[in-house]
Design a protein around this motif. Structure first.
Motif, PDB file in Angstrom:
ATOM      1  N   ARG A 173     -13.381   8.027   7.304  1.00 37.57           N
ATOM      2  CA  ARG A 173     -13.242   8.473   8.637  1.00 37.57           C
ATOM      3  C   ARG A 173     -11.898   8.550   9.199  1.00 37.57           C
ATOM      4  N   LEU A 174     -11.024   7.536   9.218  1.00 38.20           N
ATOM      5  CA  LEU A 174      -9.690   7.715   9.463  1.00 38.20           C
ATOM      6  C   LEU A 174      -9.057   8.624   8.878  1.00 38.20           C
ATOM      7  N   THR A 175      -9.237   9.084   7.596  1.00 29.93           N
ATOM      8  CA  THR A 175      -8.531  10.006   6.854  1.00 29.93           C
ATOM      9  C   THR A 175      -8.874  11.384   7.521  1.00 29.93           C
ATOM     10  N   ASP A 176     -10.183  11.758   7.947  1.00 24.31           N
ATOM     11  CA  ASP A 176     -10.327  12.840   8.649  1.00 24.31           C
ATOM     12  C   ASP A 176      -9.696  13.095   9.711  1.00 24.31           C
ATOM     13  N   ARG A 177      -9.240  11.971  10.631  1.00 26.25           N
ATOM     14  CA  ARG A 177      -9.023  11.881  11.997  1.00 26.25           C
ATOM     15  C   ARG A 177      -7.124  12.038  11.670  1.00 26.25           C
ATOM     16  N   PHE A 178      -6.694  11.255  10.869  1.00 24.65           N
ATOM     17  CA  PHE A 178      -5.197  11.175  11.017  1.00 24.65           C
ATOM     18  C   PHE A 178      -4.561  11.672   9.617  1.00 24.65           C
ATOM     19  N   GLY A 179      -5.246  11.843   8.649  1.00 23.89           N
ATOM     20  CA  GLY A 179      -4.639  12.346   7.362  1.00 23.89           C
ATOM     21  C   GLY A 179      -4.433  11.249   6.525  1.00 23.89           C
ATOM     22  N   GLY A 180      -4.629  11.812   5.181  1.00 22.52           N
ATOM     23  CA  GLY A 180      -4.438  10.771   3.970  1.00 22.52           C
ATOM     24  C   GLY A 180      -3.402   9.812   3.914  1.00 22.52           C
ATOM     25  N   THR A 181      -2.122  10.480   4.134  1.00 16.01           N
ATOM     26  CA  THR A 181      -0.830   9.754   3.776  1.00 16.01           C
ATOM     27  C   THR A 181      -0.564   8.663   5.267  1.00 16.01           C
ATOM     28  N   ALA A 182      -1.241   9.032   6.202  1.00 18.16           N
ATOM     29  CA  ALA A 182      -1.131   8.009   7.354  1.00 18.16           C
ATOM     30  C   ALA A 182      -1.936   6.893   6.941  1.00 18.16           C
ATOM     31  N   VAL A 183      -3.067   7.029   6.908  1.00 20.52           N
ATOM     32  CA  VAL A 183      -3.932   5.923   6.450  1.00 20.52           C
ATOM     33  C   VAL A 183      -3.576   4.912   5.169  1.00 20.52           C
ATOM     34  N   LEU A 184      -2.955   5.813   4.169  1.00 19.64           N
ATOM     35  CA  LEU A 184      -2.370   5.065   2.874  1.00 19.64           C
ATOM     36  C   LEU A 184      -1.232   4.003   3.315  1.00 19.64           C
ATOM     37  N   LEU A 185      -0.395   4.679   4.194  1.00 22.55           N
ATOM     38  CA  LEU A 185       0.872   4.033   4.644  1.00 22.55           C
ATOM     39  C   LEU A 185       0.507   2.865   5.524  1.00 22.55           C
ATOM     40  N   THR A 186      -0.598   2.944   6.367  1.00 16.99           N
ATOM     41  CA  THR A 186      -0.977   1.769   6.888  1.00 16.99           C
ATOM     42  C   THR A 186      -1.698   0.867   5.999  1.00 16.99           C
ATOM     43  N   GLY A 187      -2.184   1.084   5.111  1.00 15.93           N
ATOM     44  CA  GLY A 187      -2.889   0.274   4.164  1.00 15.93           C
ATOM     45  C   GLY A 187      -1.937  -0.420   3.296  1.00 15.93           C
ATOM     46  N   TYR A 188      -0.815   0.318   2.747  1.00 15.72           N
ATOM     47  CA  TYR A 188       0.070  -0.297   1.867  1.00 15.72           C
ATOM     48  C   TYR A 188       1.002  -1.417   2.914  1.00 15.72           C
ATOM     49  N   THR A 189       1.158  -1.034   4.047  1.00 15.61           N
ATOM     50  CA  THR A 189       1.944  -1.895   4.867  1.00 15.61           C
ATOM     51  C   THR A 189       1.109  -3.161   5.117  1.00 15.61           C
ATOM     52  N   ALA A 190       0.065  -3.127   5.336  1.00 17.06           N
ATOM     53  CA  ALA A 190      -0.977  -4.143   5.419  1.00 17.06           C
ATOM     54  C   ALA A 190      -1.034  -5.128   4.380  1.00 17.06           C
ATOM     55  N   MET A 191      -1.104  -4.386   3.037  1.00 14.16           N
ATOM     56  CA  MET A 191      -1.176  -5.133   1.990  1.00 14.16           C
ATOM     57  C   MET A 191       0.046  -6.022   1.715  1.00 14.16           C
ATOM     58  N   ALA A 192       1.058  -5.322   1.738  1.00 17.57           N
ATOM     59  CA  ALA A 192       2.497  -5.890   1.683  1.00 17.57           C
ATOM     60  C   ALA A 192       2.664  -7.117   2.404  1.00 17.57           C
ATOM     61  N   GLY A 193       2.462  -7.044   3.732  1.00 19.02           N
ATOM     62  CA  GLY A 193       2.328  -8.177   4.808  1.00 19.02           C
ATOM     63  C   GLY A 193       1.362  -9.322   4.277  1.00 19.02           C
ATOM     64  N   THR A 194       0.123  -8.902   3.681  1.00 12.03           N
ATOM     65  CA  THR A 194      -0.635  -9.817   3.590  1.00 12.03           C
ATOM     66  C   THR A 194      -0.145 -10.755   2.387  1.00 12.03           C
ATOM     67  N   LEU A 195       0.118 -10.044   1.222  1.00 10.98           N
ATOM     68  CA  LEU A 195       0.501 -10.736   0.045  1.00 10.98           C
ATOM     69  C   LEU A 195       1.914 -11.633   0.312  1.00 10.98           C
ATOM     70  N   LEU A 196       2.799 -10.980   1.110  1.00 16.25           N
ATOM     71  CA  LEU A 196       4.004 -11.889   1.550  1.00 16.25           C
ATOM     72  C   LEU A 196       3.380 -13.236   2.115  1.00 16.25           C
ATOM     73  N   ALA A 197       2.615 -12.871   3.211  1.00 20.75           N
ATOM     74  CA  ALA A 197       2.227 -14.083   3.894  1.00 20.75           C
ATOM     75  C   ALA A 197       1.533 -15.046   2.810  1.00 20.75           C
ATOM     76  N   LEU A 198       0.561 -14.626   2.145  1.00 23.97           N
ATOM     77  CA  LEU A 198      -0.164 -15.656   1.209  1.00 23.97           C
ATOM     78  C   LEU A 198       0.928 -16.089   0.093  1.00 23.97           C
ATOM     79  N   GLY A 199       1.842 -15.402  -0.345  1.00 24.23           N
ATOM     80  CA  GLY A 199       3.159 -15.925  -1.127  1.00 24.23           C
ATOM     81  C   GLY A 199       3.662 -17.103  -0.250  1.00 24.23           C
TER      82      GLY A 199
END
Length: 394
Positions: A270-296
């Motif tokens: 649904r978010l891709t339909d609204r904001f576009g695939g690139t924006a959703v992916l960039l948000t996801g990868y930013t969240a993933m990087a922050g999460t894995l950094l925090a866990l590390g």
């Protein structure tokens, strides 16, 4: 392509009765693909190998699936669907029995390659069969139900597999997966009507879409993004142990990861339909990087508040599985006339990424390396995503 339906006696095209059974089959496939993460240390101890070496069982399954999927699609294109689906589940069940009875690690790896062949033959054809069993206006829901089996396996199958291994051992746990595969195969033999195969499409034709420049630029994002997520996930039990999460709490964390995966997969479309695939992916990868950094960082500092670990695990699952809908959207925009082919290639890319991430995670041998290398890959993926500019084929 939708295949015309030839109904057997007592079947109904409008009922879609076998569709939930097809979804149960994809649940079995998904459980088989990811369940090893729930008992990797026990498997390693029993077969007298290191945990990182045992992770190769995940790598060979993932790479085997990725390489065999397009080959089997070309070779089995004309085989009637019921025969193909039942055979694929029988192969998967026999392979899991082989894994459960493996006398050594080499035998286990061979059985995992065989399991990958069964999974690669089943998953795409289950979706085709489901869409052929229902009227046109219900095909989207039927396909979503079948695909959801894989997502639900991430949320439920892996924790249940880990729990089963704790109660009865990893070998009986794989035996249960084998039993489920064989049970679904028997059900499809009885309930699934006869469905003809499709036209023969040479492998070269299937792979010709890779000549489209935009497709070649988009697919690496799938590989890198999934690799980032799986440097640590394949070693879930030891990395959670490094965060002071042990015993039954590990299964709870895996369940939270799975719930996050479902939320991420469902909301990103649904978010891709609204904001576009690139924006959703960039948000996801930013969240993933922050999460894995925090866990590390938690591993390195030795401070692991359980609530914080639980929250980060949920985000980890959501950021991992939010990738698929926007990536499929971008690929179909790049090559709209080859939509089914690029989606299939994206599935192969997912498994290449899983295999690559598992291999990288096993190189360092420690939880901090697994988390931090995953974070580095997530950052690399985000940078690659923002620097490429794929365009649709005209």
């Amino acid at each position: 392509m939708n295949i015309p339906l030839k109904l057997g006696r007592g079947s109904s095209a409008s009922s879609g009765g076998p569709v939930p059974l097809l979804a149960l089959g994809t649940f079995a496939v998904g459980t088989d693909a990811f369940v090893v993460a729930g008992f990797l240390p026990e498997l390693a101890d029993d077969l007298d190998v290191s945990t990182s070496t045992a992770g190769l069982s995940v790598t060979v399954f993932a790479i085997g699936y990725a390489l065999l999927s397009p080959v089997l699609a070309a070779v089995t294109a004309t085989v009637p669907r019921r025969r193909l689906l039942v055979t694929a589940l029988l192969v998967l069940g026999i392979a899991n029995l082989g894994s459960a009875l493996a006398p050594g690690f080499v035998a286990l790896l061979a059985s995992r390659v065989l399991a990958a062949a069964g999974a690669a033959a089943y998953t795409p054809n289950a979706g085709v069969a489901a869409s052929s069993l229902v009227p046109a206006e219900r095909r989207g829901r039927a396909l979503a139900l079948v695909v959801s089996g894989l997502t639900v396996a991430t949320a439920v199958g892996v924790p249940l597999g880990g729990l089963a291994s704790r109660v009865m051992g990893w070998r009986p746990a794989l035996g249960l997966v084998a039993g489920l595969c064989l049970l679904v195969a028997a059900g499809l033999m009885v309930l699934l009507p006869r469905l003809p195969g499709g036209p023969r499409v040479p492998l070269g034709t299937r792979l010709a879409v890779l000549r489209v420049p935009s497709v070649r630029l988009i697919l690496p994002v799938t590989v890198l993004g999934m690799a980032a997520a799986y440097t640590a996930y394949a070693y879930a039990v030891p990395v959670f142990a490094a965060l002071d999460v042990t015993g039954g709490a590990v299964q709870q964390m895996l369940f939270l990861y799975g719930v996050g995966a479902i939320v991420g997969a469902q909301s990103s479309g649904r978010l891709t339909d609204r904001f576009g695939g690139t924006a959703v992916l960039l948000t996801g990868y930013t969240a993933m990087a922050g999460t894995l950094l925090a866990l590390g960082a938690l591993v390195l500092t030795g401070a692991s508040p359980v609530i914080l670990v639980a929250l980060l695990t949920w985000v980890w699952g959501a950021s991992t599985w939010c990738q698929t809908p926007p990536q499929q959207h971008r690929l179909m925009a790049a090559a709209p006339e080859d939509a089914s082919l690029v989606v299939a290639l994206n599935s192969s890319g997912i498994y290449v990424g899983i295999g690559l991430g598992t291999l990288i995670g096993g190189l360092g041998g420690g939880a901090s390396w697994m988390f931090l290398s995953g974070a580095a890959l997530a950052i690399l993926t985000a940078v690659f995503l923002t620097t490429i500019r794929p365009v649709s084929r005209r």
